[in-house]
Enzyme design. Structure first.
Site, PDB file in Angstrom:
ATOM      1  N   SER A  42       0.830  -1.207   0.000  1.00  0.00           N
ATOM      2  CA  SER A  42       0.000   0.000   0.000  1.00  0.00           C
ATOM      3  C   SER A  42       0.859   1.248   0.000  1.00  0.00           C
ATOM      4  O   SER A  42       1.780   1.402   0.783  1.00  0.00           O
ATOM      5  CB  SER A  42      -1.012   0.030   1.154  1.00  0.00           C
ATOM      6  OG  SER A  42      -0.590  -0.742   2.218  1.00  0.00           O
ATOM      7  N   ARG A  95      -0.385  -9.377  -3.383  1.00  0.00           N
ATOM      8  CA  ARG A  95       0.214  -9.997  -2.201  1.00  0.00           C
ATOM      9  C   ARG A  95      -0.837 -10.793  -1.437  1.00  0.00           C
ATOM     10  O   ARG A  95      -1.961 -10.343  -1.261  1.00  0.00           O
ATOM     11  CB  ARG A  95       0.769  -8.872  -1.325  1.00  0.00           C
ATOM     12  CG  ARG A  95       1.353  -9.327  -0.010  1.00  0.00           C
ATOM     13  CD  ARG A  95       1.952  -8.144   0.749  1.00  0.00           C
ATOM     14  NE  ARG A  95       3.399  -8.108   0.651  1.00  0.00           N
ATOM     15  CZ  ARG A  95       4.116  -6.992   0.690  1.00  0.00           C
ATOM     16  NH1 ARG A  95       3.540  -5.829   0.795  1.00  0.00           N
ATOM     17  NH2 ARG A  95       5.435  -7.059   0.620  1.00  0.00           N
ATOM     18  N   HIS A  97      -1.541 -12.121   2.196  1.00  0.00           N
ATOM     19  CA  HIS A  97      -1.056 -11.887   3.563  1.00  0.00           C
ATOM     20  C   HIS A  97      -1.192 -13.137   4.429  1.00  0.00           C
ATOM     21  O   HIS A  97      -2.099 -13.954   4.232  1.00  0.00           O
ATOM     22  CB  HIS A  97      -1.828 -10.733   4.210  1.00  0.00           C
ATOM     23  CG  HIS A  97      -1.440  -9.388   3.688  1.00  0.00           C
ATOM     24  ND1 HIS A  97      -2.054  -8.826   2.589  1.00  0.00           N
ATOM     25  CD2 HIS A  97      -0.494  -8.505   4.100  1.00  0.00           C
ATOM     26  CE1 HIS A  97      -1.493  -7.650   2.351  1.00  0.00           C
ATOM     27  NE2 HIS A  97      -0.553  -7.432   3.249  1.00  0.00           N
ATOM     28  N   GLU A 196      -1.554  -3.718  16.597  1.00  0.00           N
ATOM     29  CA  GLU A 196      -1.035  -4.076  17.909  1.00  0.00           C
ATOM     30  C   GLU A 196      -1.742  -3.312  19.026  1.00  0.00           C
ATOM     31  O   GLU A 196      -2.279  -2.227  18.818  1.00  0.00           O
ATOM     32  CB  GLU A 196       0.468  -3.737  17.997  1.00  0.00           C
ATOM     33  CG  GLU A 196       1.329  -4.538  17.056  1.00  0.00           C
ATOM     34  CD  GLU A 196       1.127  -4.151  15.592  1.00  0.00           C
ATOM     35  OE1 GLU A 196       0.896  -2.960  15.302  1.00  0.00           O
ATOM     36  OE2 GLU A 196       1.184  -5.061  14.736  1.00  0.00           O
ATOM     37  N   SER A 215       3.517  -8.170   6.786  1.00  0.00           N
ATOM     38  CA  SER A 215       3.950  -8.904   5.574  1.00  0.00           C
ATOM     39  C   SER A 215       5.465  -9.099   5.605  1.00  0.00           C
ATOM     40  O   SER A 215       6.022  -9.328   6.669  1.00  0.00           O
ATOM     41  CB  SER A 215       3.516  -8.137   4.321  1.00  0.00           C
ATOM     42  OG  SER A 215       4.117  -6.863   4.271  1.00  0.00           O
TER      43      SER A 215
HETATM   44  I1  8IG Z   1      -0.378   0.447   6.978  1.00  0.00           I
HETATM   45  O1  8IG Z   1       0.444  -0.038  12.820  1.00  0.00           O
HETATM   46  C1  8IG Z   1      -0.002  -0.506   8.650  1.00  0.00           C
HETATM   47  N1  8IG Z   1       0.207  -1.811   8.677  1.00  0.00           N
HETATM   48  N2  8IG Z   1       1.113  -4.543  12.350  1.00  0.00           N
HETATM   49  N3  8IG Z   1       0.771  -2.270  12.594  1.00  0.00           N
HETATM   50  C2  8IG Z   1       0.852  -3.376  11.795  1.00  0.00           C
HETATM   51  N4  8IG Z   1       0.683  -3.316  10.495  1.00  0.00           N
HETATM   52  C3  8IG Z   1       0.419  -2.120   9.954  1.00  0.00           C
HETATM   53  C4  8IG Z   1       0.327  -0.953  10.695  1.00  0.00           C
HETATM   54  C5  8IG Z   1       0.512  -1.034  12.097  1.00  0.00           C
HETATM   55  N5  8IG Z   1       0.050   0.061   9.863  1.00  0.00           N
END
Ligand code: 8IG
Length: 275
Positions: A42, A95, A97, A196, A215
């Site tokens: 992205s 992709r 995931h 998180e 990823s």
């Molecule tokens: I865009 O804050 C994106 N991808 N784990 N944490 C995690 N993946 C993400 C985050 C994030 N922002």
């Protein structure tokens, strides 16, 4: 209709399916081999237009082992791009995931396919959360190393692969020469798809992480197994939970990616031109 993915057969050889996929790409494009491959996460999509001339666009679903993207904003295509220097790039906009729960073979299939097309350089990009407070949304960061918190691996059986210098020092130096001032950080792959908790972000920070994402680490391991040189880059679209005070929203993350896209995509194109 739900088409069966050959990788879902546990007795199948994932490398044989990657070889079939590469053969199909060669048939559909008429391009016998690709030199480099890029996975555009992205915020990075526009790089596909900036690195060279797209001569062929394939729906990922035309190629064995690939599946429809689960997420809007992730384009399910494979492109063959002719670079100004005559090299060929395979651009992966599809992709899978880890959190999609199709297993790690499906996650790394694009990387193994890229290797089977002949690519010796793998560029992995993503959108991610930042732990360093001065990384405002829209900041691109080079990945210097990773911490794989998925407790999984693309390697099967007693396959021991050295991951020292996984994120090639040579390619990072090259990126620094193109973009002086580019920061580096250690990427922590969480399973997701939830973001998180602030406590988990603190844990990531304490164990040496600077970037949190969902990823790249598993893909990088597969790329190394395949003998490729890896360049990893994150677009920081948000500060990680608890580092930023406001709650994370997927819409804001997408918007930050959109706003940064022209700048980081041209940065990536400049790096690719030097490869
Ligand atoms: I865009 O804050 C994106 N991808 N784990 N944490 C995690 N993946 C993400 C985050 C994030 N922002």
């Amino acid at each position: 209709m739900h088409a069966v993915n050959p990788l879902d057969d546990p007795t199948a050889d994932p490398f044989a399916i990657a070889a079939l996929a590469a053969q199909r790409i060669a048939e559909l494009t008429g391009v016998e081999r690709h030199d480099i491959a890029l996975t555009l996460g992205s915020g990075w999509g526009r790089a596909a237009e900036l690195i060279g001339e797209t001569t062929h666009t394939l729906a990922a679903t035309e190629v064995p082992g690939f599946s429809k993207p689960a997420l809007e904003g992730h384009v399910g295509t494979l492109r063959s791009v002719l670079l100004p220097n005559g090299k060929r790039a395979l651009v992966i906009g599809a992709r899978t995931h880890y959190y999609e729960d199709h297993g790690v073979r499906r996650v790394v299939h694009s990387v193994r396919t890229a290797a089977a097309t002949g690519a010796t350089t793998m560029i992995l990009t993503n959108g991610a959360g930042g732990i360093k407070e001065h990384w405002t949304p829209g900041t691109p960061v080079l990945i210097s190393d990773h911490i794989n918190l998925t407790a999984d691996s693309p390697l099967e059986g007693a396959t021991f692969v050295d991951l020292t210098d996984l994120y090639s020092k040579r390619l990072r130096d090259l990126a620094h020469s193109v973009a002086p001032g580019l920061d580096e950080g250690v990427y922590c792959q969480f399973r997701g798809p939830h973001y998180e908790t602030p406590a988990e972000v603190q844990m990531a920070k304490i164990i040496g992480g600077h970037i949190v994402g969902m990823s790249t680490a598993l893909e990088a391991i597969a790329a190394r197994q395949a003998g490729m040189e890896v360049l990893g880059m994150s677009l920081i679209t948000n500060l990680a939970a608890g580092i930023q005070q406001s709650p994370l929203s997927h819409e804001e993350v997408i918007e930050a990616g959109r706003a940064a896209e022209p700048v980081i995509s041209s940065l990536l194109a400049k790096i690719v031109a030097e490869l």
